[in-house]
Motif scaffolding. Sequence first.
Motif, PDB file in Angstrom:
ATOM      1  N   TYR A 264      94.009  22.590 -24.388  1.00  0.00           N
ATOM      2  CA  TYR A 264      92.857  22.844 -23.520  1.00  0.00           C
ATOM      3  C   TYR A 264      91.678  21.911 -23.765  1.00  0.00           C
ATOM      4  CZ  TYR A 264      95.579  26.980 -22.523  1.00  0.00           C
ATOM      5  OH  TYR A 264      96.605  27.828 -22.165  1.00  0.00           O
TER       6      TYR A 264
ATOM      7  N   GLU B  16      83.103  37.700 -19.147  1.00  0.00           N
ATOM      8  CA  GLU B  16      83.558  36.999 -17.941  1.00  0.00           C
ATOM      9  C   GLU B  16      82.789  37.500 -16.721  1.00  0.00           C
ATOM     10  OE1 GLU B  16      87.718  35.606 -15.809  1.00  0.00           O
ATOM     11  OE2 GLU B  16      87.750  36.698 -17.703  1.00  0.00           O
TER      12      GLU B  16
ATOM     13  N   GLN C 200      88.300  33.423 -18.922  1.00  0.00           N
ATOM     14  CA  GLN C 200      89.536  33.358 -19.696  1.00  0.00           C
ATOM     15  C   GLN C 200      90.527  32.434 -19.003  1.00  0.00           C
ATOM     16  OE1 GLN C 200      92.900  36.581 -20.460  1.00  0.00           O
ATOM     17  NE2 GLN C 200      91.137  36.993 -21.779  1.00  0.00           N
ATOM     18  N   ILE C 201      91.074  31.501 -19.772  1.00  0.00           N
ATOM     19  CA  ILE C 201      92.053  30.570 -19.202  1.00  0.00           C
ATOM     20  C   ILE C 201      93.439  30.757 -19.805  1.00  0.00           C
ATOM     21  CG2 ILE C 201      90.369  28.836 -18.494  1.00  0.00           C
ATOM     22  CD1 ILE C 201      90.906  27.298 -21.038  1.00  0.00           C
TER      23      ILE C 201
ATOM     24  N   LYS D 201      86.935  29.176 -21.251  1.00  0.00           N
ATOM     25  CA  LYS D 201      86.067  28.053 -20.917  1.00  0.00           C
ATOM     26  C   LYS D 201      84.653  28.593 -20.746  1.00  0.00           C
ATOM     27  CE  LYS D 201      87.358  24.537 -18.562  1.00  0.00           C
ATOM     28  NZ  LYS D 201      87.804  23.592 -17.489  1.00  0.00           N
TER      29      LYS D 201
END
Length: 218
Positions: free
Chosen positions: A59, A188, A195-196, A216
């Motif tokens: 990431y 979030e 959230q990725i 992220k």
Amino acid sequence: MEKFENMNAKICDLYKPTLSQDDVLNAYGKWSEGGKYDKELPLGVYNGPRYAAEAVNMYIPNKDARIIDVAAGTGKVAEELQKLGFMNLDALDPSTRMLKIAREKQLYKNHIPAFILETGTPILDDEYDGLVTSGGMGDGHIPPKAMHEMARVVKPGGVICLVMREEFLTSAESYKSNALEHEMLDMEKRKIWIQIARNVVQGYVVNRTGVVFAFKVL
């Protein structure tokens, strides 16, 4: 199998809500003496650092990214990150004895002797491109609200990778009623991060499953 179960019991003794910060520091400091921590938790027994480094590599494509390793201990995550080409690393850990070992390995540029709590972490806003922790989540360790501090010290667009034992999501007293993931979701909703990734992994530590989260920062 008995050896694994004995190690599992030893680890679980460190993750209790009744432990004070001094208790945790003393326990890790004693375990690190004479290199015992590194010898007793090699890759194959404790694979969390490898999973953490792989998440960072997935990431955060920029190998020059500045990354803070939270609950860095003796530098196991940094060792795996360096194998993948990440060299711009700082360490944060409350145990000066564990950080001393990490310093001797010459893995990090800076060594910050501190807990990461709800507030007061001695790091400026937006200081890092990424943050990673493996083994830092659980009773007596990083509280759910400390994730706000993690997001604070990472730049918008930066990535946070949290790797932990899966069972602690529901068994940890400080995370009861799924408090940790509820806090993640609330952050979030408040547009602090998104959230990725949420991946369950095998063999995180002594044959227990782990979970790898990635976020992220917004």
